[in-house]
Design a protein around this motif. Sequence first.
Motif, PDB file in Angstrom:
ATOM      1  N   LYS A  91       7.417  -7.390   6.757  1.00 26.89           N
ATOM      2  CA  LYS A  91       6.819  -7.518   8.091  1.00 26.89           C
ATOM      3  C   LYS A  91       5.321  -7.776   8.022  1.00 26.89           C
ATOM      4  CE  LYS A  91      10.344  -4.720  10.377  1.00 26.89           C
ATOM      5  NZ  LYS A  91      10.641  -3.520  11.196  1.00 26.89           N
ATOM      6  N   PHE A  92       4.709  -7.512   6.877  1.00 30.15           N
ATOM      7  CA  PHE A  92       3.305  -7.826   6.651  1.00 30.15           C
ATOM      8  C   PHE A  92       3.099  -7.978   5.146  1.00 30.15           C
ATOM      9  CE2 PHE A  92       4.100  -3.474   8.047  1.00 30.15           C
ATOM     10  CZ  PHE A  92       3.814  -2.725   6.907  1.00 30.15           C
ATOM     11  N   ASP A  93       1.927  -8.414   4.747  1.00 27.61           N
ATOM     12  CA  ASP A  93       1.705  -8.800   3.353  1.00 27.61           C
ATOM     13  C   ASP A  93       1.477  -7.610   2.424  1.00 27.61           C
ATOM     14  OD1 ASP A  93       1.908 -11.590   3.902  1.00 27.61           O
ATOM     15  OD2 ASP A  93      -0.122 -11.524   4.736  1.00 27.61           O
ATOM     16  N   PHE A  94       0.711  -6.633   2.873  1.00 26.58           N
ATOM     17  CA  PHE A  94       0.521  -5.426   2.069  1.00 26.58           C
ATOM     18  C   PHE A  94       0.080  -4.277   2.957  1.00 26.58           C
ATOM     19  CE2 PHE A  94      -3.684  -7.470   1.781  1.00 26.58           C
ATOM     20  CZ  PHE A  94      -4.586  -6.426   1.898  1.00 26.58           C
ATOM     21  N   VAL A  95       0.107  -3.084   2.393  1.00 21.50           N
ATOM     22  CA  VAL A  95      -0.283  -1.881   3.133  1.00 21.50           C
ATOM     23  C   VAL A  95      -1.759  -1.617   2.889  1.00 21.50           C
ATOM     24  CG1 VAL A  95       0.010   0.621   3.335  1.00 21.50           C
ATOM     25  CG2 VAL A  95       2.017  -0.854   3.032  1.00 21.50           C
ATOM     26  N   ALA A  96      -2.555  -1.682   3.941  1.00 21.18           N
ATOM     27  CA  ALA A  96      -3.978  -1.369   3.862  1.00 21.18           C
ATOM     28  C   ALA A  96      -4.229  -0.089   4.640  1.00 21.18           C
ATOM     29  CB  ALA A  96      -4.821  -2.514   4.396  1.00 21.18           C
ATOM     30  N   THR A  97      -3.501   0.933   4.250  1.00 18.93           N
ATOM     31  CA  THR A  97      -3.732   2.274   4.769  1.00 18.93           C
ATOM     32  C   THR A  97      -3.548   3.214   3.589  1.00 18.93           C
ATOM     33  OG1 THR A  97      -3.337   3.592   6.771  1.00 18.93           O
ATOM     34  CG2 THR A  97      -1.409   3.081   5.427  1.00 18.93           C
ATOM     35  N   VAL A 229      -0.655  -0.259  -1.251  1.00 21.02           N
ATOM     36  CA  VAL A 229       0.527  -0.730  -1.976  1.00 21.02           C
ATOM     37  C   VAL A 229       0.934  -2.138  -1.541  1.00 21.02           C
ATOM     38  CG1 VAL A 229       1.434   1.618  -2.286  1.00 21.02           C
ATOM     39  CG2 VAL A 229       2.238   0.246  -0.359  1.00 21.02           C
ATOM     40  N   THR A 230       1.600  -2.811  -2.472  1.00 22.34           N
ATOM     41  CA  THR A 230       2.259  -4.080  -2.203  1.00 22.34           C
ATOM     42  C   THR A 230       3.728  -3.939  -2.574  1.00 22.34           C
ATOM     43  OG1 THR A 230       2.006  -5.048  -4.417  1.00 22.34           O
ATOM     44  CG2 THR A 230       0.151  -5.295  -2.896  1.00 22.34           C
ATOM     45  N   ARG A 231       4.499  -4.975  -2.280  1.00 18.66           N
ATOM     46  CA  ARG A 231       5.870  -5.021  -2.784  1.00 18.66           C
ATOM     47  C   ARG A 231       5.833  -5.182  -4.309  1.00 18.66           C
ATOM     48  NH1 ARG A 231       5.983  -7.637   2.207  1.00 18.66           N
ATOM     49  NH2 ARG A 231       5.137  -9.553   1.286  1.00 18.66           N
ATOM     50  N   PRO A 232       6.826  -4.652  -5.014  1.00 18.60           N
ATOM     51  CA  PRO A 232       6.841  -4.766  -6.484  1.00 18.60           C
ATOM     52  C   PRO A 232       6.805  -6.201  -6.984  1.00 18.60           C
ATOM     53  CG  PRO A 232       8.436  -3.134  -5.753  1.00 18.60           C
ATOM     54  CD  PRO A 232       7.938  -3.811  -4.518  1.00 18.60           C
ATOM     55  N   GLU A 233       7.354  -7.135  -6.214  1.00 20.94           N
ATOM     56  CA  GLU A 233       7.355  -8.532  -6.649  1.00 20.94           C
ATOM     57  C   GLU A 233       6.006  -9.220  -6.418  1.00 20.94           C
ATOM     58  OE1 GLU A 233       9.623  -8.479  -2.602  1.00 20.94           O
ATOM     59  OE2 GLU A 233       9.320  -7.165  -4.353  1.00 20.94           O
TER      60      GLU A 233
END
Length: 279
Positions: A91-97, A229-233
């Motif tokens: 739903k979005f590119d990465f977590v910025a929290t 965090v980001t997705r593992p891929e």
Amino acid sequence: MKTPRLLLSLALLAGLTVPAAAQGTLDHIMESGTVTVGTEAAFPPFEFVEDGEIVGYGKDILDVVVAEMGVELEQLDLPWQGILPGVLAGKFDFVATTVSINEERAKRYAYTFPIAIGQPYIMKRKGDDSITSLDDLVGKNVGSQLASSTEPIAKAQDEALAAEHGEGFGELKLYTAFPDTYVALANGEIDAVMQSLPNLAVLVKERPELFELVAPVEAGDKWTYMAWVTRPEDLELRDFISGVIKKMRDDGRLYELQDKWFGFQMEIPDQGYLPEGSF
């Protein structure tokens, strides 16, 4: 010999499939000119809303990361409970929290370079002499945030007290956001709040007439750092973000932001902040 029509068809097919297969999230961000991030803007002083805008320590770091990308920022303000599932769902590119590092999450998400320490701590109402240590939480109502990294730590502390004293907390109350726990503590709905030290230290500094720090809580492992965090891929994206944060640490900008938002500095190590086997 292939016909011109067949050659055209093969070229079109290659044009449709090869870039799509090769393009990762970082490439897509750069090509589209926009990065979309998920944030829970209810975690001061890391991320919170002021005058209708998301501000805080994390937002200042994010602005540098986005500037390094050279793209526009779309920042979604979402409930914490939907943040981590949301990034896995694309739903979005990465977590910025701010996400505390622990073993369970490290198996599912790719952590960036840390931005802060995350030692859990207990806070009480100012002048409540009935709570001077963790043992005094027996029979007391303790608040934390639902689905936060502090929730399992609070549950473990409750069980430890019950094993040692025959009774744990009076009740562990879980709220949608940490600011709700502060209100509950101030009005006597709960007796203590368990959260990370940087957040609580700033709150106590701002409201010394209302709150006091009590003691640190054993986290159960040595990973008491906070990161994004980001997705593992999406390790290329993760590494890009980590590179910017590390550069900010090395040139002093990260510590300047810590002084600005926390009033103290937190040393960020080069290694040893991730559980073994992490992405």
